[in-house]
Design a protein around this motif. Structure first.
Motif, PDB file in Angstrom:
ATOM      1  N   VAL A  16       0.789  -1.180   0.045  1.00  0.00           N
ATOM      2  CA  VAL A  16       0.046  -0.302   0.082  1.00  0.00           C
ATOM      3  C   VAL A  16       0.933   1.293   0.017  1.00  0.00           C
ATOM      4  O   VAL A  16       1.759   1.395   0.929  1.00  0.00           O
ATOM      5  CB  VAL A  16      -0.965   0.011   1.219  1.00  0.00           C
ATOM      6  N   ASP A  17       0.713   1.913  -1.001  1.00  0.00           N
ATOM      7  CA  ASP A  17       1.629   3.191  -1.068  1.00  0.00           C
ATOM      8  C   ASP A  17       0.658   4.507  -0.891  1.00  0.00           C
ATOM      9  O   ASP A  17      -0.359   4.939  -1.461  1.00  0.00           O
ATOM     10  CB  ASP A  17       2.204   3.356  -2.455  1.00  0.00           C
ATOM     11  N   TYR A  18       1.071   5.370   0.366  1.00  0.00           N
ATOM     12  CA  TYR A  18       0.259   6.329   0.533  1.00  0.00           C
ATOM     13  C   TYR A  18       0.580   7.697  -0.071  1.00  0.00           C
ATOM     14  O   TYR A  18       0.077   8.767   0.444  1.00  0.00           O
ATOM     15  CB  TYR A  18       0.043   6.480   2.270  1.00  0.00           C
ATOM     16  N   GLY A  19       1.611   7.782  -1.047  1.00  0.00           N
ATOM     17  CA  GLY A  19       1.994   8.911  -1.744  1.00  0.00           C
ATOM     18  C   GLY A  19       3.067   9.442  -1.023  1.00  0.00           C
ATOM     19  O   GLY A  19       3.589   9.242   0.042  1.00  0.00           O
ATOM     20  N   GLY A  20       3.683  10.452  -1.857  1.00  0.00           N
ATOM     21  CA  GLY A  20       5.055  11.016  -1.156  1.00  0.00           C
ATOM     22  C   GLY A  20       6.319  10.546  -1.873  1.00  0.00           C
ATOM     23  O   GLY A  20       7.512  11.033  -1.256  1.00  0.00           O
ATOM     24  N   GLU A  21       6.274   9.958  -2.873  1.00  0.00           N
ATOM     25  CA  GLU A  21       7.653   9.642  -3.509  1.00  0.00           C
ATOM     26  C   GLU A  21       8.524  10.865  -3.645  1.00  0.00           C
ATOM     27  O   GLU A  21       7.836  11.872  -4.098  1.00  0.00           O
ATOM     28  CB  GLU A  21       7.339   8.997  -5.164  1.00  0.00           C
TER      29      GLU A  21
END
Length: 273
Positions: A16-21
């Motif tokens: 699960v990737d919550y963003g903010g790369e």
């Protein structure tokens, strides 16, 4: 919130990737029989300064199952190492709960140079044999089948069962816990063989955790007790202890905001050092 796949050691692992790369990564690792979405009420709070992600460990959630049993601590940390080496985000802070915290501590004893810090929440350095025997018993019993997702959600239970979590929190987690079979029934996504544990005893190796380390003792849980937690932290060269009140074992569901505050304080210490 999106989901991405990392193919390592022959398995496609869901994350699960919550963003903010582009920001420093913080990787959340769930406990036994759980999945990445258990962190949905914690991980998004770190998106302002970090890139939060939450893995589904092999055999859990939407990650692939092993053809043969390969669910020991050594397998989980091999996956962590392969993901961290290949993902291109840089060295993370690792946050693990229960079995996930055990695995992150094991990882930190072996690869302290590959992480910025480690946080273990209510996690053991090893498991007593009677606990291993109890968990193995789950693997030998078939999982329940439900006629609908609503019925499955209504029957969702955690181990241990004690909780202060709100109903909407439990329902949210439960909706990510089950999948529909071709026959139209709903079953747990878990490979029940994951309850056959093969932990690594790191009680004598905690001194090898050279990176900043935080142990979060959940006060209403006895897994382990507070005095044992103090002794664990004393062995870590850069270890700190935090106590989380108003929560049973499943801290990210029972008292997520207090847990967020504890983790953020530790992260500020890392950033200042």
């Amino acid at each position: 919130m999106t989901e991405r796949k990392f193919t390592v050691n022959g398995l496609a692992l869901n994350c699960v990737d919550y963003g903010g790369e582009g920001k420093p990564p913080i990787l959340f690792v769930h406990g036994g029989s759980a999945h990445g979405h258990w962190w949905d009420f914690v991980a998004p709070h770190f998106g302002d300064r970090y890139h939060p992600l939450a893995m589904d460990l092999r055999g859990h959630g939407d990650s692939e199952w092993c053809a043969e049993w390969e669910y020991g601590s050594r397998h989980y940390i091999e996956d962590l190492d392969a993901v961290i080496d290949s993902w291109g985000f840089g060295a993370p802070v690792l946050v693990g709960h229960s079995m996930g915290g055990h695995n992150t501590m094991v990882y930190a004893t072996r690869h302290p140079d590959k992480i910025r810090g480690v946080i273990a929440i209510d996690s053991p350095t090893d498991y007593p044999q009677q606990v291993l025997d109890l968990l193995r018993g789950y693997s030998e019993r078939p999982g329940r089948r439900f006629a609908s997702l609503e019925e499955a959600v209504a029957n969702f239970r955690m181990v241990p069962r004690e909780t202060l979590a709100k109903k909407e929190v439990l329902d949210h987690v439960a909706r990510h816990t089950f999948r529909e079979t071709p026959e139209g029934e709903w079953i747990h996504k878990l490979d029940r063989r994951t309850t056959i544990r093969e932990p690594i005893n790191i009680g004598g190796d905690l001194g090898k955790i050279a990176c900043p380390a935080l142990y979060v003792k959940v006060l209403k849980s006895q897994f382990p007790d507070l005095e044992t937690a103090r002794k664990m932290v004393a062995k870590m060269p850069r270890g700190k202890l935090a106590v989380l009140e108003n929560s049973y074992h499943h801290a990210m569901l029972d008292n997520p905001l207090a847990l967020v505050a504890i983790i953020k304080e530790f992260l500020r210490d890392i950033e200042a050092s």
